[in-house]
Every structure is written in C-alpha cells, then in structure tokens.
Design an enzyme around this catalytic site. Structure first.
Site, PDB file in Angstrom:
ATOM      1  N   SER A 135      57.595 -33.452  68.734  1.00 21.47           N
ATOM      2  CA  SER A 135      57.981 -32.062  68.510  1.00 21.47           C
ATOM      3  C   SER A 135      58.201 -31.860  67.020  1.00 21.47           C
ATOM      4  O   SER A 135      58.864 -32.686  66.374  1.00 21.47           O
ATOM      5  CB  SER A 135      59.252 -31.727  69.294  1.00 21.47           C
ATOM      6  OG  SER A 135      59.497 -30.335  69.211  1.00 21.47           O
ATOM      7  N   GLU A 136      57.654 -30.775  66.466  1.00 17.55           N
ATOM      8  CA  GLU A 136      57.645 -30.626  65.004  1.00 17.55           C
ATOM      9  C   GLU A 136      59.033 -30.403  64.410  1.00 17.55           C
ATOM     10  O   GLU A 136      59.196 -30.451  63.202  1.00 17.55           O
ATOM     11  CB  GLU A 136      56.657 -29.547  64.562  1.00 17.55           C
ATOM     12  CG  GLU A 136      56.877 -28.169  65.142  1.00 17.55           C
ATOM     13  CD  GLU A 136      56.018 -27.937  66.389  1.00 17.55           C
ATOM     14  OE1 GLU A 136      55.900 -28.863  67.220  1.00 17.55           O
ATOM     15  OE2 GLU A 136      55.500 -26.823  66.533  1.00 17.55           O
ATOM     16  N   ASN A 137      60.027 -30.140  65.250  1.00 24.70           N
ATOM     17  CA  ASN A 137      61.385 -30.043  64.725  1.00 24.70           C
ATOM     18  C   ASN A 137      62.080 -31.408  64.695  1.00 24.70           C
ATOM     19  O   ASN A 137      63.296 -31.476  64.535  1.00 24.70           O
ATOM     20  CB  ASN A 137      62.217 -29.023  65.513  1.00 24.70           C
ATOM     21  CG  ASN A 137      62.259 -29.307  67.005  1.00 24.70           C
ATOM     22  OD1 ASN A 137      61.271 -29.732  67.590  1.00 24.70           O
ATOM     23  ND2 ASN A 137      63.392 -29.098  67.616  1.00 24.70           N
TER      24      ASN A 137
END
Lengths: 223, 220
Positions: free
Chosen positions: A47-49
């Site tokens: 997940s890019e976060n």
C-alpha cells in the site's frame, strides 16, 4: 451473452496472480481482487501509504485508525508485514520492485496507454494520487474495467481520448466481457465470456482484435 | 540542555509569515498533526501555500485551514478525499490555486529538498499533461521529466513518541509523509502524543533522528 459481474472480474484477475508477487491494488474494483486469491498462494500486498503485507478488513473491535489502506479504509497487517514511510513506498513502486499494479481505467489504447486519472470535468478537480507513479514504475500493469462506457462507447481504443496517466504501460485488460493482452501484434483475446464470439467483441472494441492461439471461454463461479 | 519542547501551539508556530510554504503531513487522519494545523488556522497570516496529500475532509485540519482563507495555493496529489466540502467550494469559486503532483513525485521532491539535491528526472508523468512546461530527457531510451525540490518554510508533522532531542517514533501507517516532511522543513514542528525520557527510545526503532526536528509540542 452474460457479462461478468464486478466480483467475477476481480476473481479472473486474482486467478492469474503468481505466488510470491508483490502487488499494489488500486482503489475501488481492484481492491476486490484480494478477496479471491486462491487458497495457499502466498501474495504480498503493498500500500503506497507505507505498508507491505497488508491484510483484509479488521474484525469488529480490532479496528485501528493508524492502520489504513490507500483508500483510507481500515485494514490489517499480516504476520511478516512491515511499515515504512511514503518515500520508501514509492521507491518500491518507481524502482520496479512491485511486480504488479492493478488499476481501474477509463480507457486503454491498443498500445497499452492508460487513461485513468481525469475525465476533464468542469466542476470537480482532478486527482492523480499514486496512479502515474504506479503506471510508470510497476513491473507490470493490469487494467480492470467495464468493457464499455455507460453510453456504450468502447473503452479499449486506438488512442485514448482522455488525458494519459502513462503511455504503453498496460499489458493486460480484464473486462466484463473478455481478458485481453496488449501485444506487439495487436490486442489479443485470451478469454471471452460464454455466448460472445470474436465478431461480437470486435463490435464493442475499437482496435482490431486477434484471437490468441490458446484462447478459452471464461468459466467463473456465480457471485 | 537540549530541549525542543515548547509549551503552546502559538510557540510551536512562532515565525510563520505571509507567503510561507507549509508542509502538512498525514494521509487521511493517520499521521495528521491536526491540533497544529487547527492552531495555524487561527494565526493572522495570508497567502500560504499548503503541501498536503489531500485538500482535507470535513471542516477541520487542512480543510479548516483552507476555510480560514489564509491559503492561496494547494499542492497535492489528490485533492478530493473523504468529504471535500471546503475544497470543492473554493475550487468552484476559483479562490484556490491548485497544483496536482503525482504522490511519489511529491514525496521525492520533498526528499530532494531535505537532501540538498537540486531535483531529479523521473518517468512518472512523462508524456502526460502534468509534464507540460517541464524539461525532458531521454535516459537509457526512456522519456524522463525534471522535477524540482519542494522545500517548506515550516513542516508540520505528527509522531507517536519523542524524546527531548526530537527523536521520533511513529505508529503503523501513521508514519506516511512525516519522515520526509521532517527533512524538508526549514522549521520542523512535531506534534507528539507522548514525550519519553532521553535514552528510552530504542535507537534501532527511531525513524526520524532529532537532527531534523526543531520543535515539539505535546498533544495527547
């Protein structure tokens, strides 16, 4: 011809994911893909976060507001998962360490150009999020979308009519009618829903289609 | 004795002036220095540029700062997230300049600022509308575009735990933009949930060393 449901489309993509891949799923329909990974196949979700090893939704009582996915929905971490900061999340993406990005799309061209970030609305501002980074950086990009727009116009086009996210990045398209590969020889039909033939699919697709030599009918469970 | 704690939000934000660039961390509510941002909305400054992943949700945090009328420009990757009532209205009324930056590029531009790098070439955005006006270069047969550093006059960040030197530890996905923004602020202010004694944080687990942090304000 009975088109696939959104869940069946996600199931089709999940079936083709290879064990060991690091995968980023876009917001919306692509997120459903994680529900259909075949049992026993080990896949790591990014997940890019800042999460590797993202799990499913939390059980009631186990929700944690500091553990959210890229769509800001509550999520969980699987054993072996890790946290890191945003910049590192995108080092993984841009550096080609993420094996697969599955994103929704408005349009895909015959050359694999992707348009999925703006419809040029007059009233609502566009937003790109991580789409351009994923499109440019992931090892492979699959598009998951309805075969046609609401007005019936084709979403698979000779050239995209909407602003591009990246050019030449999509290698495979999963729609509610077919699974198609972008190849140097054109758009190849790998799989097609029952009751639809190549001529019927061609009518709702702009670029010339070719039938893959090992094409088959999609047999998806009801859902 | 080094002690980066300040006793009030006003002291934490001392020196913010008209036209400043403010890096506001957080991804959704995770890792958002909500109390600091709300305090900034109460300070009499104008023409701020806010760098944040989103344009805020609801009426507090970044949304409240936009609503206060102190912001001239928003730099973000995805303005409309959650309930973007404030952003949508300002956008419709053309009261806010908007610069859309791909999320990874936004992060890397801040990294470049914090690392003293004069920018970088990336494939992200090449050949798209977001590349308009940007220098291009073919590198190993692939089109790249040049992206400039994105420094902040202030970086407002949030951490779970800190010591008086400003060493920071984050919690889960609340880490997000905090470490990179910490490096890119001329003045970096951390809102922290808990202050612990020097020497009690595990040195192996410190994600932001105190060298990047100027002020700490406790907000449990």
């Amino acid at each position: 011809m009975k088109p696939l449901t959104r869940r069946q489309m996600a199931w089709c993509a999940a079936r083709d994911i290879v064990e060991g891949w690091y995968i980023n799923l876009g917001i919306g329909m692509p997120t459903m893909v994680s529900d259909y990974i075949p049992d026993g196949r080990e896949i790591i979700f990014h997940s890019e976060n800042g999460i590797l090893g993202m799990g499913g939704a939390p059980k009631p009582g186990e929700e944690d507001p500091d553990l959210i996915n890229a769509g800001r929905g509550l999520t969980t971490l699987v054993p072996g998962g890790s946290f890191f900061h945003h910049n590192e999340a995108f080092v993984m993406i841009r550096g080609g360490h993420v094996d697969l990005s599955i994103m929704g799309a408005y349009e895909v061209s015959a050359k694999g150009d992707l348009a999925n970030w703006t419809t040029d609305s007059d009233t609502l501002a566009p937003g790109v999020g991580g789409a351009m980074d994923l499109a440019a950086g992931a090892k492979r990009v699959w598009a998951l979308m309805e075969h046609n727009a609401k007005d019936g116009s084709p979403r698979i086009r000779e050239t995209c009519s909407l602003p591009l996210t990246a050019s030449g990045c999509v290698t495979r398209i999963y729609t509610n009618m077919a699974v198609l590969d972008i190849t140097p020889d054109g758009v190849a039909v790998r799989e097609i829903v029952e009751g639809l033939d190549l001529a019927g699919l061609q009518k709702v697709t702009e670029p010339k289609l070719v039938l893959a030599s090992d094409w088959k009918m999609i047999v998806a469970p009801e859902m | 004795m080094i002690d980066k704690r300040v006793e009030s939000f006003a002291a934490a934000l001392a020196g913010v002036k008209d036209g400043d660039v403010i890096l506001c961390s957080g991804f959704g509510k995770a890792g958002e220095p909500r109390a600091l941002i709300d305090a900034l909305a109460e300070i009499d400054v104008r023409d701020l540029t806010v760098v944040s992943n989103n344009g805020g949700s609801g009426v507090n945090g970044v949304a409240g700062l936009l609503k206060s009328g102190r912001v001239r420009k928003l730099i973000c990757s995805y303005p409309r997230s959650g309930d973007p009532v404030v952003f949508d209205q300002l956008y419709r009324e053309q009261k806010l300049e908007l610069e859309i930056v791909p999320q990874g590029t936004m992060s890397e531009r801040m990294r470049a600022a914090g690392a003293g790098i004069g920018g970088f070439f990336t494939r992200t955005g090449a050949g798209t509308r977001l590349a308009e006006g940007k220098e291009t270069r073919m590198i190993d047969g692939q089109l790249h575009i040049f992206e400039k550093p994105l420094p902040g006059d202030f970086a407002l960040i949030m951490a779970q735990c800190a010591d008086r030197w400003g060493n920071l530890i984050y919690r889960k996905a609340a880490r997000n933009f905090n470490p990179v923004m910490a490096t890119a602020g001329k003045v970096t202010v951390a809102q922290i949930a808990e202050l612990v004694d020097l020497g009690t944080l595990d040195p192996e687990a410190i994600a932001t060393p105190g060298i990047y942090v100027d002020r700490l304000v406790v907000s449990p």
